[in-house]
Design a protein around this motif. Structure first.
Motif, PDB file in Angstrom:
ATOM      1  N   THR A 158      29.300 -49.077  23.168  1.00 57.30           N
ATOM      2  CA  THR A 158      28.901 -47.789  23.751  1.00 57.30           C
ATOM      3  C   THR A 158      28.684 -46.720  22.672  1.00 57.30           C
ATOM      4  O   THR A 158      29.278 -46.787  21.595  1.00 57.30           O
ATOM      5  CB  THR A 158      29.971 -47.304  24.748  1.00 57.30           C
ATOM      6  OG1 THR A 158      31.250 -47.344  24.111  1.00 57.30           O
ATOM      7  CG2 THR A 158      30.003 -48.168  25.986  1.00 57.30           C
ATOM      8  N   TRP A 160      28.396 -42.471  21.345  1.00 58.93           N
ATOM      9  CA  TRP A 160      29.318 -41.331  21.350  1.00 58.93           C
ATOM     10  C   TRP A 160      28.899 -40.248  22.339  1.00 58.93           C
ATOM     11  O   TRP A 160      29.672 -39.336  22.600  1.00 58.93           O
ATOM     12  CB  TRP A 160      29.396 -40.714  19.937  1.00 58.93           C
ATOM     13  CG  TRP A 160      28.033 -40.488  19.343  1.00 58.93           C
ATOM     14  CD1 TRP A 160      27.373 -41.322  18.474  1.00 58.93           C
ATOM     15  CD2 TRP A 160      27.133 -39.415  19.617  1.00 58.93           C
ATOM     16  NE1 TRP A 160      26.126 -40.829  18.190  1.00 58.93           N
ATOM     17  CE2 TRP A 160      25.952 -39.646  18.889  1.00 58.93           C
ATOM     18  CE3 TRP A 160      27.195 -38.264  20.406  1.00 58.93           C
ATOM     19  CZ2 TRP A 160      24.853 -38.787  18.914  1.00 58.93           C
ATOM     20  CZ3 TRP A 160      26.099 -37.413  20.448  1.00 58.93           C
ATOM     21  CH2 TRP A 160      24.948 -37.673  19.706  1.00 58.93           C
ATOM     22  N   ARG A 169      30.381 -47.325  33.108  1.00 58.57           N
ATOM     23  CA  ARG A 169      29.152 -47.901  33.662  1.00 58.57           C
ATOM     24  C   ARG A 169      29.046 -49.392  33.325  1.00 58.57           C
ATOM     25  O   ARG A 169      28.298 -50.119  33.953  1.00 58.57           O
ATOM     26  CB  ARG A 169      27.951 -47.124  33.094  1.00 58.57           C
ATOM     27  CG  ARG A 169      26.715 -47.197  33.933  1.00 58.57           C
ATOM     28  CD  ARG A 169      25.719 -46.128  33.553  1.00 58.57           C
ATOM     29  NE  ARG A 169      24.974 -46.450  32.355  1.00 58.57           N
ATOM     30  CZ  ARG A 169      24.026 -45.661  31.837  1.00 58.57           C
ATOM     31  NH1 ARG A 169      23.729 -44.508  32.409  1.00 58.57           N
ATOM     32  NH2 ARG A 169      23.386 -46.011  30.757  1.00 58.57           N
ATOM     33  N   LYS A 184      33.778 -51.910  22.580  1.00 52.60           N
ATOM     34  CA  LYS A 184      33.748 -51.312  21.242  1.00 52.60           C
ATOM     35  C   LYS A 184      33.091 -49.939  21.351  1.00 52.60           C
ATOM     36  O   LYS A 184      31.872 -49.821  21.390  1.00 52.60           O
ATOM     37  CB  LYS A 184      32.966 -52.178  20.249  1.00 52.60           C
ATOM     38  CG  LYS A 184      33.292 -51.798  18.823  1.00 52.60           C
ATOM     39  CD  LYS A 184      32.129 -51.776  17.874  1.00 52.60           C
ATOM     40  CE  LYS A 184      31.163 -50.661  18.008  1.00 52.60           C
ATOM     41  NZ  LYS A 184      31.644 -49.290  17.755  1.00 52.60           N
ATOM     42  N   GLY A 238      22.811 -47.623  23.201  1.00 53.96           N
ATOM     43  CA  GLY A 238      22.702 -46.957  21.904  1.00 53.96           C
ATOM     44  C   GLY A 238      21.247 -46.846  21.510  1.00 53.96           C
ATOM     45  O   GLY A 238      20.350 -46.871  22.363  1.00 53.96           O
ATOM     46  N   SER A 239      21.014 -46.768  20.209  1.00 60.95           N
ATOM     47  CA  SER A 239      19.651 -46.535  19.734  1.00 60.95           C
ATOM     48  C   SER A 239      18.811 -47.812  19.811  1.00 60.95           C
ATOM     49  O   SER A 239      19.341 -48.928  19.764  1.00 60.95           O
ATOM     50  CB  SER A 239      19.704 -46.033  18.295  1.00 60.95           C
ATOM     51  OG  SER A 239      20.328 -47.009  17.484  1.00 60.95           O
ATOM     52  N   LEU A 261      18.655 -48.300  25.815  1.00 60.95           N
ATOM     53  CA  LEU A 261      18.290 -47.814  24.474  1.00 60.95           C
ATOM     54  C   LEU A 261      17.743 -46.388  24.509  1.00 60.95           C
ATOM     55  O   LEU A 261      17.965 -45.648  25.449  1.00 60.95           O
ATOM     56  CB  LEU A 261      17.310 -48.815  23.852  1.00 60.95           C
ATOM     57  CG  LEU A 261      17.809 -50.278  23.866  1.00 60.95           C
ATOM     58  CD1 LEU A 261      16.773 -51.220  23.290  1.00 60.95           C
ATOM     59  CD2 LEU A 261      19.133 -50.429  23.129  1.00 60.95           C
ATOM     60  N   CYS A 294      20.177 -39.505  26.386  1.00 57.05           N
ATOM     61  CA  CYS A 294      19.011 -40.401  26.292  1.00 57.05           C
ATOM     62  C   CYS A 294      17.927 -39.997  27.287  1.00 57.05           C
ATOM     63  O   CYS A 294      16.758 -40.245  27.072  1.00 57.05           O
ATOM     64  CB  CYS A 294      19.450 -41.836  26.535  1.00 57.05           C
ATOM     65  SG  CYS A 294      20.356 -42.006  28.073  1.00 57.05           S
ATOM     66  N   GLU A 391      13.139 -39.310  19.048  1.00 56.41           N
ATOM     67  CA  GLU A 391      14.157 -38.667  19.889  1.00 56.41           C
ATOM     68  C   GLU A 391      14.727 -37.475  19.124  1.00 56.41           C
ATOM     69  O   GLU A 391      15.227 -37.649  18.019  1.00 56.41           O
ATOM     70  CB  GLU A 391      15.302 -39.677  20.086  1.00 56.41           C
ATOM     71  CG  GLU A 391      15.432 -40.206  21.458  1.00 56.41           C
ATOM     72  CD  GLU A 391      16.659 -41.102  21.612  1.00 56.41           C
ATOM     73  OE1 GLU A 391      17.040 -41.833  20.679  1.00 56.41           O
ATOM     74  OE2 GLU A 391      17.230 -41.066  22.708  1.00 56.41           O
TER      75      GLU A 391
END
Ligand code: NAD
Length: 487
Positions: A158, A160, A169, A184, A238-239, A261, A294, A391
């Motif tokens: 996950t 931050w 989720r 993690k 994440g990214s 993502l 996101c 982004e």
């Protein structure tokens, strides 16, 4: 874990976890420093897991797997329901912890805790409704039975920016499905994850069903877990860059992947929109978490007839926001997560300004302590500027003018991403027609906020694979098994 004395008054000490959580045991340690992004000061130090710790976590998840899978759905449901209740009871402490380590404003942190807890309530309900199928073959001579089984041990990674909600989720549907997990969390925001694990323990989650590891070596630890044949699922938020690396790694062991993502959401305002509603929606879509979401509106496409009024209204609203540490109850725009995040925003804005954009408010990082960037509105931004492709992940709203519906659609789709999009128009037929042609997993029509545990969350194109939440979210953690039966 040590918790910096200066901040110990902010959060309930009962929620201060001691370190790695493996097989129901807390293992204290150090090595990862957690900073207060509003000052850069040390907030806490938590354990740094090594590869052997990850292997022990997989062993613990494996040891608990058969028991958890055999636990009746009603019982799994009741444990999730208690976890929801405990999060709700401790909402204020959790929100303060999030505001401290992430920096988001308390109002946003409270919103996140409520949203995060709802995933446990929703999946407490879904645990008892795992679907199956009974069908007839086209020939009419046989039947098709489909059952759904837990997929196996799941690794959950996950980011931050929503330290509580991105974890629940994933944990909610995984536990409801009957899987055991290793979480993690991001090393910038481990305290929330550990606090939630403490509440999970209290809710009755059996040892080994949920394990939590913080590490400064996410690549090494994740690769070691993915190489273990007992791990069958990777659920990552994440990214896009890290997502691509993990998909390649998971391919080696053919591990099932769900990927949430990055995004580059267009926010389209048509001439016939209700201006005040569009501005309200724009502020939510842009400024929730100070832009670190996101789903954040990354590109505002505004039709020529309403453009100037929209820019003036948005500028006034952005200018009025109070900037400060997230844990100050007056704050409306907190700091960014790191100095690097501020540098990235500064680069994107500087490039846009050099290419001819104009800042109607903001436009430069603040120089005080901490990682602050002020709310910023840019107009006259070239449509091919890097700020339109990357982004921003910060409180910056670039506005682009368009003339026709076709032009808005072409501009909106001109990105590798496809997570969220927003349309404002009083003409619902027009909004639906345009919406059908937008390449996105989620579309807000006259709404600036779309997240809902009961709805499928996720993206198309390079924004991800699979959906979280809703009635299908549980199936990401299950495998269909087909029984061909002659009887
Ligand atoms: P990130 O990709 O840098 O990190 C995400 C997580 O991956 C962290 O826990 C990090 O420690 C871990 N990680 C980093 N490198 C890794 C590796 N090689 N192997 C395994 N794990 C690794 O992203 P971030 O900066 O924490 O979060 C911001 C990004 O997340 C943005 O792109 C945002 O759009 C995205 N995001 C997406 C959603 C969604 O639902 N689609 C939700 C929130 C955030």
């Amino acid at each position: 874990m040590t918790f910096h004395a200066k901040f110990s008054g902010y959060a309930d000490p009962a929620l201060h976890a001691m370190g790695l959580y493996i097989g129901g045991k807390w293992q204290s340690g150090s090595g990862i420093t957690v900073l207060d992004p509003s000052t850069g000061n040390l907030l806490a130090e938590v354990a740094d897991a090594a590869i052997e710790d990850a292997q022990r976590a997989v062993d613990a998840a494996d040891a608990a797997a058969a028991g958890w899978r055999a636990t009746p759905p009603r019982q799994r449901s009741e444990i999730l329901r208690r976890w929801y209740q405990l999060m709700t009871q401790h909402a204020e402490e959790l929100a303060t912890l999030i505001a401290l380590e992430n920096g988001k404003a308390l109002a946003d942190a409270r919103g996140e805790v409520a949203y995060a807890a709802e995933f446990f309530r929703w999946y407490a309900e879904e645990a008892t409704r795992i679907p199956g199928e009974f069908r007839h073959t086209p020939s009419g001579s046989h039947n098709i039975l489909v059952d759904h089984e837990p997929i196996g041990i799941a690794v959950l990674i996950t980011p931050w920016n929503f330290p509580a909600a991105m974890a629940t989720r994933k944990i909610g549907p995984a536990l409801a499905a009957g899987c055991t997990v290793i979480l993690k969390p991001a090393s910038e925001t481990p305290l929330t994850a550990y606090a939630m694990a403490r509440l999970g323990e209290e809710a009755g989650v059996p040892p080994g069903v949920v394990n939590v590891l913080t590490t400064s070596n996410p690549g090494g630890i994740t690769n070691a877990m993915l190489a273990d044949p007992r791990v069958r699922k990777l659920s990552f938020t994440g990214s896009t860059g890290v997502g691509r690396v993990l998909l390649a790694e998971a391919a080696k062991s053919v591990v099932s992947c769900s990927m949430e993502l990055g995004g580059n959401a267009p926010f389209i305002v048509f001439d016939d929109a209700d201006l005040e509603a569009a501005l309200d929606g724009a502020m939510i879509a842009k400024m929730r978490n100070a832009g670190e979401a996101c789903t954040a509106a990354n590109r505002f496409y505004v039709q020529a007839g309403i453009h100037d009024a929209f820019v003036a209204g948005l500028t006034a609203r952005m200018k009025s926001l109070k900037i400060g540490p997230g844990y100050d109850p007056e704050t409306q725009c907190g700091p960014m997560i790191t100095q690097n995040a501020v540098r990235k925003i500064d680069r994107l804005v500087s490039e846009a300004l050099a290419a001819g954009a104009r800042a109607t408010t903001g436009g430069k990082p603040l120089t005080e302590n901490g990682y602050f960037y002020p709310p910023t509105v840019l107009e006259n931004v070239p449509v091919n500027a890097s700020i339109a492709r990357e982004e921003i992940f910060g409180p910056v709203a670039p506005v682009y003018k368009f003339e026709s519906d076709d032009e808005a659609i072409r501009l909106a789709n001109n990105t590798e991403y496809g997570l969220a999009a927003y349309i404002y128009s009083r003409d619902l037929k027009r909004a639906m027609k345009v919406g059908k042609r937008i390449e996105t997993g989620m579309l807000g029509i006259n709404r600036g906020l779309m997240s809902d545990p009961a709805a499928p969350f996720g993206g198309v194109k390079h924004s991800g694979l699979g959906r979280e939440g809703g009635v299908t979210g549980i199936l990401e953690f299950m495998e269909p098994k087909y029984y061909a039966v002659d009887y």
